[in-house]
Design a protein around this motif. Structure first.
Motif, short mmCIF file in Angstrom:
data_model
loop_
_atom_site.label_atom_id
_atom_site.label_comp_id
_atom_site.label_asym_id
_atom_site.label_seq_id
_atom_site.Cartn_x
_atom_site.Cartn_y
_atom_site.Cartn_z
N UNK A 12 -8.06 7.82 4.11
CA UNK A 12 -8.94 6.72 3.70
C UNK A 12 -8.22 5.68 2.85
N UNK A 13 -7.12 6.08 2.18
CA UNK A 13 -6.35 5.13 1.36
C UNK A 13 -5.71 4.02 2.18
N UNK A 14 -5.72 4.16 3.51
CA UNK A 14 -5.22 3.06 4.34
C UNK A 14 -6.07 1.81 4.16
N UNK A 15 -7.34 1.99 3.81
CA UNK A 15 -8.26 0.87 3.57
C UNK A 15 -8.04 0.35 2.15
N UNK A 16 -7.63 -0.91 1.97
CA UNK A 16 -7.28 -1.40 0.63
C UNK A 16 -8.39 -1.22 -0.39
N UNK A 17 -9.64 -1.40 0.03
CA UNK A 17 -10.74 -1.25 -0.93
C UNK A 17 -10.84 0.17 -1.47
N UNK A 18 -10.48 1.15 -0.64
CA UNK A 18 -10.49 2.54 -1.11
C UNK A 18 -9.31 2.79 -2.03
N UNK A 19 -8.14 2.27 -1.66
CA UNK A 19 -6.93 2.48 -2.46
C UNK A 19 -6.98 1.74 -3.79
N UNK A 20 -7.73 0.64 -3.84
CA UNK A 20 -7.89 -0.16 -5.07
C UNK A 20 -6.53 -0.54 -5.64
N UNK A 21 -6.24 -0.17 -6.87
CA UNK A 21 -5.00 -0.59 -7.53
C UNK A 21 -3.75 -0.06 -6.88
N UNK A 22 -3.87 1.03 -6.12
CA UNK A 22 -2.71 1.60 -5.44
C UNK A 22 -2.49 1.00 -4.06
N UNK A 23 -3.31 0.03 -3.66
CA UNK A 23 -3.24 -0.51 -2.30
C UNK A 23 -1.85 -1.02 -1.92
N UNK A 227 7.87 6.69 8.88
CA UNK A 227 8.00 8.13 8.64
C UNK A 227 8.24 8.32 7.14
N UNK A 228 7.20 8.68 6.41
CA UNK A 228 7.31 8.87 4.97
C UNK A 228 6.21 9.82 4.52
N UNK A 229 6.33 10.28 3.28
CA UNK A 229 5.35 11.24 2.76
C UNK A 229 4.85 10.82 1.38
N UNK A 230 4.19 9.65 1.30
CA UNK A 230 3.58 9.29 0.02
C UNK A 230 2.48 10.29 -0.33
N UNK A 231 2.38 10.61 -1.58
CA UNK A 231 1.35 11.54 -2.05
C UNK A 231 1.53 12.94 -1.45
N UNK A 232 2.73 13.24 -0.95
CA UNK A 232 3.02 14.57 -0.43
C UNK A 232 2.47 14.86 0.94
#
Length: 241
Positions: A12-23, A227-232
């Protein structure tokens, strides 16, 4: 016939509004998803099928126009899987709200500006290769020109802060997934990744990726765009055409 496919993760963090400051941390991931979807749209599909994991025990279609929402994640963002109703074929049609994976897929399609026919296929995590492959063959036969948007995450156990904590097998498993999505050969997708290992490593994309492999056959090649692992959590974006 499948003419192109985009592979994207479904947090869900793909959606900027959900990610907020971490977008901004996921701007590169969003850009890669946009690029993969542009390849699908440029192939001029008659139909796009969004395939993603969900709680269904087997597989089930979702209507075009089915609702999805990010309100459970604290933001008033609602989406629909396209604009007009369209039934599924071959498996039960679910008219209830979309699972998270297809909700994120619907959001990506809206962001890309797609206004054509859409269907959603939810696939269960425990299904085996033959069933997933057969679904892929059926999906590819739905129209003369089919595009796929395939949603799913890699391992959620890449580091100590990951949702599932650290599992030493996760990095190797994700490396194998990345290599398979680059698709330089014609072998079937991830024959070593069985349902038990995927469950233990919290890999949600296994069944959707196998549907893609069944739909594509040996004809399409792949490009790995992210190819990355943000947030594990292992996130992959690929373009098949």
């Amino acid at each position: 016939m499948l003419v192109a496919a985009a592979v994207c993760p479904c947090p869900p963090l793909l959606v900027p509004e959900v990610a907020a400051g971490a977008a901004p941390e996921l701007d590169g991931l969003r850009a890669a998803c946009d690029e993969a979807l542009r390849t699908v749209l440029d192939a001029r599909p008659e139909l796009i099928v969004v395939v993603g994991p969900g709680p269904a025990a087997d597989s089930a279609w979702h209507d075009q126009g089915a609702p999805g929402s990010f309100r459970p994640y604290g933001v008033a963002v609602d989406v629909r899987l396209g604009a007009t109703p369209a039934g599924g074929a071959g498996v039960p049609v679910l008219r209830s709200p979309l699972p998270l994976s297809l909700t994120v897929g619907a959001w990506l399609l809206e962001r890309a500006g797609w206004r054509g026919p859409v269907r959603g296929l939810e696939v269960g995590a425990g299904r085996e290769w033959p069933a997933n492959s057969e679904d892929g063959v059926r999906v590819a036969a739905l129209a003369e020109r089919v595009g796929l948007l395939v949603m799913g995450d890699g391992s959620a156990r890449r580091d100590l802060k990951a949702p599932g904590y650290l599992d030493e097998r996760a990095e190797e498993a994700d490396a194998g997934i990345a290599a398979a999505l680059a698709r330089t050969g014609t072998d079937h997708f991830l024959p070593w990744l069985d349902a038990d290992l995927a469950r233990e490593l919290m890999i949600s994309g296994r069944s959707p990726w196998q549907v893609l492999d069944g739909a594509a056959g040996p004809a399409l090649g792949g490009r790995l765009l992210y190819d990355a692992a943000p947030y594990g959590v292992g996130y992959f974006v690929a373009s098949w055409s």
